[in-house]
Design an enzyme around this catalytic site. Structure first.
Site, PDB file in Angstrom:
ATOM      1  N   SER A  84       0.855  -1.391  -0.043  1.00  0.00           N
ATOM      2  CA  SER A  84       0.129  -0.042   0.159  1.00  0.00           C
ATOM      3  C   SER A  84       0.883   1.297   0.108  1.00  0.00           C
ATOM      4  O   SER A  84       1.729   1.418   1.002  1.00  0.00           O
ATOM      5  CB  SER A  84      -0.968   0.029   1.317  1.00  0.00           C
ATOM      6  OG  SER A  84      -1.970  -0.783   1.121  1.00  0.00           O
ATOM      7  N   HIS A  92      -3.116   1.367  -4.629  1.00  0.00           N
ATOM      8  CA  HIS A  92      -2.594   0.176  -5.419  1.00  0.00           C
ATOM      9  C   HIS A  92      -3.057   0.222  -6.678  1.00  0.00           C
ATOM     10  O   HIS A  92      -4.057   0.579  -6.778  1.00  0.00           O
ATOM     11  CB  HIS A  92      -3.418  -1.039  -4.908  1.00  0.00           C
ATOM     12  CG  HIS A  92      -2.709  -1.684  -3.697  1.00  0.00           C
ATOM     13  ND1 HIS A  92      -1.933  -2.603  -3.447  1.00  0.00           N
ATOM     14  CD2 HIS A  92      -2.957  -1.224  -2.330  1.00  0.00           C
ATOM     15  CE1 HIS A  92      -1.532  -2.858  -2.215  1.00  0.00           C
ATOM     16  NE2 HIS A  92      -2.114  -1.887  -1.473  1.00  0.00           N
ATOM     17  N   HIS A 119      -6.243  -8.561  -2.626  1.00  0.00           N
ATOM     18  CA  HIS A 119      -6.349  -8.874  -1.011  1.00  0.00           C
ATOM     19  C   HIS A 119      -7.427  -9.970  -1.378  1.00  0.00           C
ATOM     20  O   HIS A 119      -8.679  -9.427  -1.996  1.00  0.00           O
ATOM     21  CB  HIS A 119      -6.490  -7.789  -0.271  1.00  0.00           C
ATOM     22  CG  HIS A 119      -5.277  -6.785  -0.354  1.00  0.00           C
ATOM     23  ND1 HIS A 119      -5.432  -5.916  -1.268  1.00  0.00           N
ATOM     24  CD2 HIS A 119      -4.543  -6.385   0.693  1.00  0.00           C
ATOM     25  CE1 HIS A 119      -4.027  -4.963  -1.099  1.00  0.00           C
ATOM     26  NE2 HIS A 119      -3.640  -5.635  -0.093  1.00  0.00           N
ATOM     27  N   GLU A 129     -10.904  -7.971  -1.060  1.00  0.00           N
ATOM     28  CA  GLU A 129     -11.341  -7.181  -1.973  1.00  0.00           C
ATOM     29  C   GLU A 129     -12.709  -8.236  -2.780  1.00  0.00           C
ATOM     30  O   GLU A 129     -13.211  -7.947  -3.745  1.00  0.00           O
ATOM     31  CB  GLU A 129     -10.691  -6.927  -2.996  1.00  0.00           C
ATOM     32  CG  GLU A 129      -9.539  -5.808  -2.502  1.00  0.00           C
ATOM     33  CD  GLU A 129      -8.296  -5.609  -3.589  1.00  0.00           C
ATOM     34  OE1 GLU A 129      -8.605  -5.127  -4.867  1.00  0.00           O
ATOM     35  OE2 GLU A 129      -7.180  -6.199  -3.387  1.00  0.00           O
ATOM     36  N   ALA A 154       2.545  -2.523   3.711  1.00  0.00           N
ATOM     37  CA  ALA A 154       2.276  -1.612   5.028  1.00  0.00           C
ATOM     38  C   ALA A 154       1.621  -2.482   6.284  1.00  0.00           C
ATOM     39  O   ALA A 154       0.769  -3.205   5.733  1.00  0.00           O
ATOM     40  CB  ALA A 154       1.384  -0.444   4.537  1.00  0.00           C
ATOM     41  N   MET A 165      -2.876  -7.079   6.172  1.00  0.00           N
ATOM     42  CA  MET A 165      -3.800  -8.090   5.414  1.00  0.00           C
ATOM     43  C   MET A 165      -3.484  -8.655   4.148  1.00  0.00           C
ATOM     44  O   MET A 165      -4.390  -8.855   3.310  1.00  0.00           O
ATOM     45  CB  MET A 165      -5.391  -7.043   5.226  1.00  0.00           C
ATOM     46  CG  MET A 165      -5.796  -6.282   6.433  1.00  0.00           C
ATOM     47  SD  MET A 165      -6.919  -5.067   5.875  1.00  0.00           S
ATOM     48  CE  MET A 165      -6.885  -4.203   7.293  1.00  0.00           C
ATOM     49  N   ASN A 177       1.656   2.695  11.115  1.00  0.00           N
ATOM     50  CA  ASN A 177       0.764   2.929  12.155  1.00  0.00           C
ATOM     51  C   ASN A 177       0.967   1.769  13.620  1.00  0.00           C
ATOM     52  O   ASN A 177       1.321   0.849  13.151  1.00  0.00           O
ATOM     53  CB  ASN A 177      -0.590   3.044  11.783  1.00  0.00           C
ATOM     54  CG  ASN A 177      -1.291   1.655  11.515  1.00  0.00           C
ATOM     55  OD1 ASN A 177      -0.779   1.285  10.410  1.00  0.00           O
ATOM     56  ND2 ASN A 177      -1.893   1.025  12.350  1.00  0.00           N
ATOM     57  N   HIS A 203      -6.812   4.395   6.471  1.00  0.00           N
ATOM     58  CA  HIS A 203      -6.107   3.988   5.302  1.00  0.00           C
ATOM     59  C   HIS A 203      -5.136   5.169   4.546  1.00  0.00           C
ATOM     60  O   HIS A 203      -4.106   5.123   4.222  1.00  0.00           O
ATOM     61  CB  HIS A 203      -7.072   3.288   4.386  1.00  0.00           C
ATOM     62  CG  HIS A 203      -6.171   2.880   2.923  1.00  0.00           C
ATOM     63  ND1 HIS A 203      -5.241   1.633   3.107  1.00  0.00           N
ATOM     64  CD2 HIS A 203      -6.066   2.990   1.612  1.00  0.00           C
ATOM     65  CE1 HIS A 203      -4.626   1.556   2.087  1.00  0.00           C
ATOM     66  NE2 HIS A 203      -5.204   2.240   1.166  1.00  0.00           N
TER      67      HIS A 203
HETATM   68  O1  LIG Z   1      -0.604  -5.309   2.919  1.00  0.00           O
HETATM   69  P1  LIG Z   1      -0.571  -4.046   1.972  1.00  0.00           P
HETATM   70  O2  LIG Z   1      -1.206  -4.390   0.685  1.00  0.00           O
HETATM   71  O3  LIG Z   1       0.646  -3.220   1.871  1.00  0.00           O
HETATM   72  O4  LIG Z   1      -1.984  -3.110   2.754  1.00  0.00           O
HETATM   73  C1  LIG Z   1      -2.119  -2.727   3.943  1.00  0.00           C
HETATM   74  O5  LIG Z   1      -2.880  -1.497   4.110  1.00  0.00           O
HETATM   75  C2  LIG Z   1      -4.316  -1.932   3.947  1.00  0.00           C
HETATM   76  C3  LIG Z   1      -4.874  -1.302   5.117  1.00  0.00           C
HETATM   77  O6  LIG Z   1      -4.663   0.272   5.305  1.00  0.00           O
HETATM   78  C4  LIG Z   1      -4.492  -3.193   3.891  1.00  0.00           C
HETATM   79  O7  LIG Z   1      -4.628  -3.627   2.650  1.00  0.00           O
HETATM   80  C5  LIG Z   1      -3.033  -3.913   4.473  1.00  0.00           C
HETATM   81  O8  LIG Z   1      -2.914  -5.248   4.159  1.00  0.00           O
HETATM   82  N1  LIG Z   2      -4.656  -5.302   9.910  1.00  0.00           N
HETATM   83  C1  LIG Z   2      -4.273  -4.170   9.818  1.00  0.00           C
HETATM   84  N2  LIG Z   2      -3.555  -3.949   8.505  1.00  0.00           N
HETATM   85  C2  LIG Z   2      -2.831  -2.834   8.465  1.00  0.00           C
HETATM   86  N3  LIG Z   2      -2.017  -2.183   7.369  1.00  0.00           N
HETATM   87  C3  LIG Z   2      -1.541  -1.072   7.703  1.00  0.00           C
HETATM   88  N4  LIG Z   2      -1.825  -0.895   9.031  1.00  0.00           N
HETATM   89  C4  LIG Z   2      -2.541  -2.143   9.483  1.00  0.00           C
HETATM   90  C5  LIG Z   2      -3.175  -2.179  10.796  1.00  0.00           C
HETATM   91  O1  LIG Z   2      -2.941  -1.700  11.965  1.00  0.00           O
HETATM   92  N5  LIG Z   2      -3.836  -3.485  10.769  1.00  0.00           N
END
Ligand SMILES: O=P(O)(O)O[C@H]1O[C@H](CO)[C@@H](O)[C@H]1O
Ligand SMILES: Nc1nc2[nH]cnc2c(=O)[nH]1
Length: 306
Positions: A27, A58, A83, A86, A113, A217, A241, A275
């Protein structure tokens, strides 16, 4: 698969058709591919078997090109991943990894992320992942469930060595060579959850107690497919975060009773993650991630096959 490979042969110049390294941009981290030379973009829409990424931050393209100093290393980068939240099937989520394998990719660098569960991890840290906890895998949501895509691949895949020690060590060498301060990097365990909801405080506490340092995720399905296909895997999680895990629950009953007794109380402001915040951090730290990945490519032994 044959149709996808045929489409790629028609869209990608011959000299870029055998990438050595695959990259998945997390992300807000698609800027990773900005330094590709002789780059060619192929939209997912042009590729049979590919779905579309629907998540802000994305894109939906594969980027082919050369990355790193000197002649550079031929790479293929996913600008945008898929993901399960989605609505994509797990087989679609990992399909690009299988395509990379068929194109000859032996090493994959997966970025994401993630939220910090370990209170020692500060926002902006890049975590070199050495292990994972995948609750979905343990409860029947494993991308390798079902008939095998290729019977020559192992049916029972060991994961105790999923994260290449050689590649992990290269990241620390790269950071050292780039004079990146020590605290900018850490090592840790990634917890995969399905999302799309962020964690409650109790869930955060649970995952932390289980030994996870960061949570996200994505990534784990890709790691599984990459390992099944015999690739060396490197995962870099950018802490965007902190998962808010208050040390103790502040009772609303106490708060209410104090109020009616006329005792002044401090209103608890519950922090929430968004996000947008995740993407903003990706933009802020994108250059660091890019320099690190470029340097890892420079340091990659030419015979890395194991
Ligand atoms: O894992 P990436 O795709 O970087 O994204 C992360 O950020 C999104 C949540 O903010 C979720 O999709 C989480 O998995
Ligand atoms: N599940 C989860 N995914 C993230 N992606 C970016 N930050 C987070 C978070 O705090 N929790």
């Amino acid at each position: 698969m044959d149709a996808t490979l045929q489409a790629l042969r028609g869209l990608v110049p011959r000299e870029l058709q055998n990438p050595r390294v695959g990259i998945i941009c997390g992300s807000g981290l698609s800027g990773l591919a900005a330094s590709l030379r002789q780059s060619v973009l192929v939209s997912y829409a042009e590729l049979p078997g590919f779905v579309q990424s629907t998540v802000p931050g994305h894109k939906s393209s594969l980027a082919f090109g050369l990355m790193g100093s000197g002649a550079g290393v031929p790479v293929v980068a996913m600008l945008g991943r898929f993901h399960p939240y989605e609505g994509h099937k797990l087989s679609s989520v990992v399909y690009p990894v299988r395509v990379m394998a068929k194109m000859g990719v032996k090493n994959i660098i997966i970025t994401n992320a993630a939220g910090a569960l370990n209170p020692e991890l500060t926002v902006g840290t890049i975590v070199v992942v050495h292990d994972h906890i995948a609750l979905p895998n343990l409860t029947g949501m494993n991308p390798l469930l079902g008939p095998q895509t290729d019977p020559s691949l192992p049916r029972f895949l060991p994961l105790s060595d999923a994260y290449s020690r050689l590649l992990r060590k290269l990241v620390f060498r790269a950071a050292h060579d780039l004079s990146i301060e020590r605290d900018a990097l850490a090592e840790g365990t990634y917890a995969w959850v399905s999302g799309p909801t962020y964690e409650t405080a109790a869930e955060g506490r649970f995952l932390r107690a289980a030994g996870a340092d960061v949570v996200g995720m994505s990534t784990v399905p890709e790691v599984l497919a990459a390992r099944e296909e015999g690739m060396n895997v490197l995962v870099l999680s950018l802490v965007t975060n902190a998962v808010v895990i208050p040390a103790s629950y502040q009772s609303v009953r106490d708060e209410f009773e104090a109020e009616i007794a006329g005792v002044s109380t401090k209103t608890v402001v519950e922090e929430v993650v968004s996000h947008e915040e995740v993407l903003a951090l990706g933009r802020l730290k994108g250059d660091l991630m890019k320099s690190l990945v470029e340097k890892v490519l420079d340091l990659l032994p030419s015979n890395t096959q194991q």
